[in-house]
Design a protein around this motif. Structure first.
Motif, PDB file in Angstrom:
ATOM      1  N   TYR A  44       0.845  -1.191   0.000  1.00  0.00           N
ATOM      2  CA  TYR A  44       0.000   0.000   0.000  1.00  0.00           C
ATOM      3  C   TYR A  44       0.883   1.245   0.000  1.00  0.00           C
ATOM      4  O   TYR A  44       2.084   1.181   0.300  1.00  0.00           O
ATOM      5  CB  TYR A  44      -0.979   0.014   1.183  1.00  0.00           C
ATOM      6  CG  TYR A  44      -0.339   0.081   2.551  1.00  0.00           C
ATOM      7  CD1 TYR A  44      -0.188   1.294   3.215  1.00  0.00           C
ATOM      8  CD2 TYR A  44       0.106  -1.068   3.197  1.00  0.00           C
ATOM      9  CE1 TYR A  44       0.393   1.362   4.468  1.00  0.00           C
ATOM     10  CE2 TYR A  44       0.690  -1.021   4.443  1.00  0.00           C
ATOM     11  CZ  TYR A  44       0.827   0.200   5.080  1.00  0.00           C
ATOM     12  OH  TYR A  44       1.411   0.266   6.321  1.00  0.00           O
ATOM     13  N   SER A  82      -4.855   1.664   0.815  1.00  0.00           N
ATOM     14  CA  SER A  82      -5.480   0.359   0.585  1.00  0.00           C
ATOM     15  C   SER A  82      -4.447  -0.674   0.153  1.00  0.00           C
ATOM     16  O   SER A  82      -3.584  -0.410  -0.678  1.00  0.00           O
ATOM     17  CB  SER A  82      -6.584   0.463  -0.465  1.00  0.00           C
ATOM     18  OG  SER A  82      -6.030   0.761  -1.731  1.00  0.00           O
ATOM     19  N   LEU A  83      -4.547  -1.852   0.718  1.00  0.00           N
ATOM     20  CA  LEU A  83      -3.694  -2.976   0.343  1.00  0.00           C
ATOM     21  C   LEU A  83      -4.098  -3.409  -1.064  1.00  0.00           C
ATOM     22  O   LEU A  83      -5.286  -3.615  -1.334  1.00  0.00           O
ATOM     23  CB  LEU A  83      -3.910  -4.112   1.345  1.00  0.00           C
ATOM     24  CG  LEU A  83      -2.828  -5.154   1.476  1.00  0.00           C
ATOM     25  CD1 LEU A  83      -1.490  -4.535   1.837  1.00  0.00           C
ATOM     26  CD2 LEU A  83      -3.230  -6.175   2.528  1.00  0.00           C
TER      27      LEU A  83
END
Length: 179
Positions: A44, A82-83
């Motif tokens: 991320y 966000s991953l």
């Protein structure tokens, strides 16, 4: 300014359509050619979002736990924090555009460094830099953050990178790739 870079180890190519410092929007825009089976691991970024647009073939994007399959003209976004990852699960190469918003010169330079190290044989068979401080520099400059176990080694790698910047190794070994 050079715009096209290839990683001979994995066969991926990137083309900088727009650098963050060029006139227009403050975004970085990069076209990527990805071989079957290619892609990156989950990560991320804290300071920018990535917007993906499939141009040719099929592109898979994972954002969080959701996996999206994009066909030409379709888009997906990995918001800051966000991953996410991208990958080519098909048997054919694909081509996609990633827009980094806001643009990030450090991210641009890490692609140049990583592909340059691969071209010059300074990575192992898995494509990882042979010197840990090289890996630390790539992670540090690109605002790439790793999940799980790898988050434990990220801080020491960043320390090694900062030390190399302070003692001149970065300027001698990696900065030439960014020109």
């Amino acid at each position: 300014m050079k715009r096209s870079f290839e990683n001979p180890l994995i066969g991926d190519k990137v083309y900088f359509t727009k650098y963050a410092t060029e006139p227009g929007s403050p975004a970085s825009i990069i076209d990527v050619e990805l071989k079957p089976g290619g892609g990156n691991g989950l990560h991320y970024h804290k300071t920018f979002a990535e917007h993906f647009e499939c141009l040719e073939g099929e592109l898979s994007i994972q954002v969080g736990k959701e996996i999206l399959r994009l066909l030409p003209g379709e888009t997906a976004t990995a918001p800051a924090g966000s991953l996410h990852r991208f990958f080519n699960a098909s048997a054919q190469p694909n081509r996609f555009r990633v827009t980094i918003d806001p643009g990030h010169p450090g991210f641009e330079n890490t692609l140049k460094i990583a592909y340059g190290l691969a071209s010059d044989g300074h990575v192992n068979k898995a494509g990882m830099p042979k010197k840990l401080w090289h890996m630390g520099t790539i992670i540090l400059l690109s605002d790439t953050n790793l999940p799980g176990f790898f988050s434990l080694i990220q801080r020491p790698l960043a320390w090694m990178a900062r030390r190399a910047m302070a003692d001149g190794r970065f300027k001698r070994e990696l900065e030439p790739y960014t020109r």
